[in-house]
Design an enzyme around this catalytic site. Sequence first.
Site, PDB file in Angstrom:
ATOM      1  N   ARG A  43       0.833  -1.189   0.000  1.00  0.00           N
ATOM      2  CA  ARG A  43       0.000   0.000   0.000  1.00  0.00           C
ATOM      3  C   ARG A  43       0.878   1.253   0.000  1.00  0.00           C
ATOM      4  NH1 ARG A  43      -3.127  -3.152  -1.284  1.00  0.00           N
ATOM      5  NH2 ARG A  43      -5.173  -3.701  -0.390  1.00  0.00           N
ATOM      6  N   GLU A  44       0.407   2.280  -0.699  1.00  0.00           N
ATOM      7  CA  GLU A  44       1.072   3.584  -0.683  1.00  0.00           C
ATOM      8  C   GLU A  44       0.151   4.585   0.006  1.00  0.00           C
ATOM      9  OE1 GLU A  44       1.732   4.203  -4.805  1.00  0.00           O
ATOM     10  OE2 GLU A  44       3.473   2.863  -4.909  1.00  0.00           O
ATOM     11  N   ARG A  70      -7.150  27.497   0.541  1.00  0.00           N
ATOM     12  CA  ARG A  70      -6.631  26.130   0.458  1.00  0.00           C
ATOM     13  C   ARG A  70      -6.624  25.713  -1.010  1.00  0.00           C
ATOM     14  NH1 ARG A  70      -3.657  25.266   4.801  1.00  0.00           N
ATOM     15  NH2 ARG A  70      -4.819  25.380   6.773  1.00  0.00           N
ATOM     16  N   ALA A  82      -4.773  25.988  13.272  1.00  0.00           N
ATOM     17  CA  ALA A  82      -4.219  24.632  13.212  1.00  0.00           C
ATOM     18  C   ALA A  82      -2.847  24.665  12.564  1.00  0.00           C
ATOM     19  CB  ALA A  82      -5.155  23.703  12.432  1.00  0.00           C
ATOM     20  N   LEU A  84       0.895  21.926  11.469  1.00  0.00           N
ATOM     21  CA  LEU A  84       1.623  20.664  11.470  1.00  0.00           C
ATOM     22  C   LEU A  84       2.472  20.507  12.733  1.00  0.00           C
ATOM     23  CD1 LEU A  84       2.986  20.713   7.811  1.00  0.00           C
ATOM     24  CD2 LEU A  84       0.994  19.462   8.661  1.00  0.00           C
ATOM     25  N   GLU A  99       0.784  27.461  17.369  1.00  0.00           N
ATOM     26  CA  GLU A  99      -0.080  27.742  16.237  1.00  0.00           C
ATOM     27  C   GLU A  99      -1.151  28.772  16.578  1.00  0.00           C
ATOM     28  OE1 GLU A  99       0.211  26.976  13.200  1.00  0.00           O
ATOM     29  OE2 GLU A  99       1.748  25.420  13.266  1.00  0.00           O
ATOM     30  N   GLU A 103      -1.157  32.234  14.395  1.00  0.00           N
ATOM     31  CA  GLU A 103      -2.238  32.463  13.444  1.00  0.00           C
ATOM     32  C   GLU A 103      -3.254  33.498  13.915  1.00  0.00           C
ATOM     33  OE1 GLU A 103      -3.987  28.786  12.135  1.00  0.00           O
ATOM     34  OE2 GLU A 103      -2.270  28.385  10.825  1.00  0.00           O
ATOM     35  N   PRO A 121      -8.035   7.647   6.722  1.00  0.00           N
ATOM     36  CA  PRO A 121      -7.249   6.472   7.115  1.00  0.00           C
ATOM     37  C   PRO A 121      -7.004   5.465   6.009  1.00  0.00           C
ATOM     38  CG  PRO A 121      -9.451   6.401   8.069  1.00  0.00           C
ATOM     39  CD  PRO A 121      -9.295   7.757   7.479  1.00  0.00           C
ATOM     40  N   GLY A 122      -7.710   5.562   4.885  1.00  0.00           N
ATOM     41  CA  GLY A 122      -7.433   4.656   3.780  1.00  0.00           C
ATOM     42  C   GLY A 122      -6.253   5.081   2.929  1.00  0.00           C
ATOM     43  N   GLU A 126      -2.237  10.642   8.582  1.00  0.00           N
ATOM     44  CA  GLU A 126      -2.413  11.903   9.305  1.00  0.00           C
ATOM     45  C   GLU A 126      -3.429  11.742  10.434  1.00  0.00           C
ATOM     46  OE1 GLU A 126      -3.571  16.597   8.588  1.00  0.00           O
ATOM     47  OE2 GLU A 126      -4.078  15.102   7.058  1.00  0.00           O
ATOM     48  N   GLU A 149      -1.355  32.698   4.454  1.00  0.00           N
ATOM     49  CA  GLU A 149      -1.778  33.340   5.695  1.00  0.00           C
ATOM     50  C   GLU A 149      -1.743  34.862   5.620  1.00  0.00           C
ATOM     51  OE1 GLU A 149       0.684  31.770   8.741  1.00  0.00           O
ATOM     52  OE2 GLU A 149      -0.237  29.772   8.704  1.00  0.00           O
TER      53      GLU A 149
END
Length: 212
Positions: A43-44, A70, A82, A84, A99, A103, A121-122, A126, A149
């Site tokens: 799986r990738e 986005r 939010a 990373l 964050e 922000e 999740p497939g 993350e 931003e």
Amino acid sequence: MPNQPLEDDLAPAPVVVSGVVFAGKIWDVRRDEFEYNGSPIVREYLDHPGAVAILALDTHDRVLLIKQYRHPVRAREWELPAGLLDEFGESPLDGAKRELAEETDVAADDWAVLSEFYTSPGGSDEVIRIYLARGLTELPDPFERVHEEADMKIRWVSLDDCVDAVLERRIQNPSLVIGVLAAQAARSRGWASLGPADAPWPRHPSNWKTGA
């Protein structure tokens, strides 16, 4: 068992081979070969550092929102602050505090875990932890913002109005959708479901992933 609590099981399959097949600017694509039910599977998936989001709630039950462009969805969408978890050695809580400040130029004295979820999740590992932040104060020195931003908008919206926007499908960001619904449910129960701000995070891939 019908009487057992509803809960996901952490059950990492044995990984035979793992490697990055595409190294991106922000995140990578990883290919794993693993054994599951006695068969080899390849799986990738998007190899992601994880992220935090912050539902900052003031004394009037207003939520602090940002509006940001986005590019993958070609939209300026309303979101929770939010970011990373890509700072080496930084805890999720410290990342959330950073964050929120970067922000929105806001700090908070009272932190708790509100919710956690897998984004996709497939196809991605993350995970996002949503914090509830209260006891808010404005920071004296605003942060300089660039790129997406640079023209970010900030708005205070009542929690009830946020819930209405979710149910009427006017907002789409998953952290915002999950966060405001979780906050409404938690508020109706006297906030008894909140977790400690420094609660362990066993579902974060850094706690179980091999071959990274």
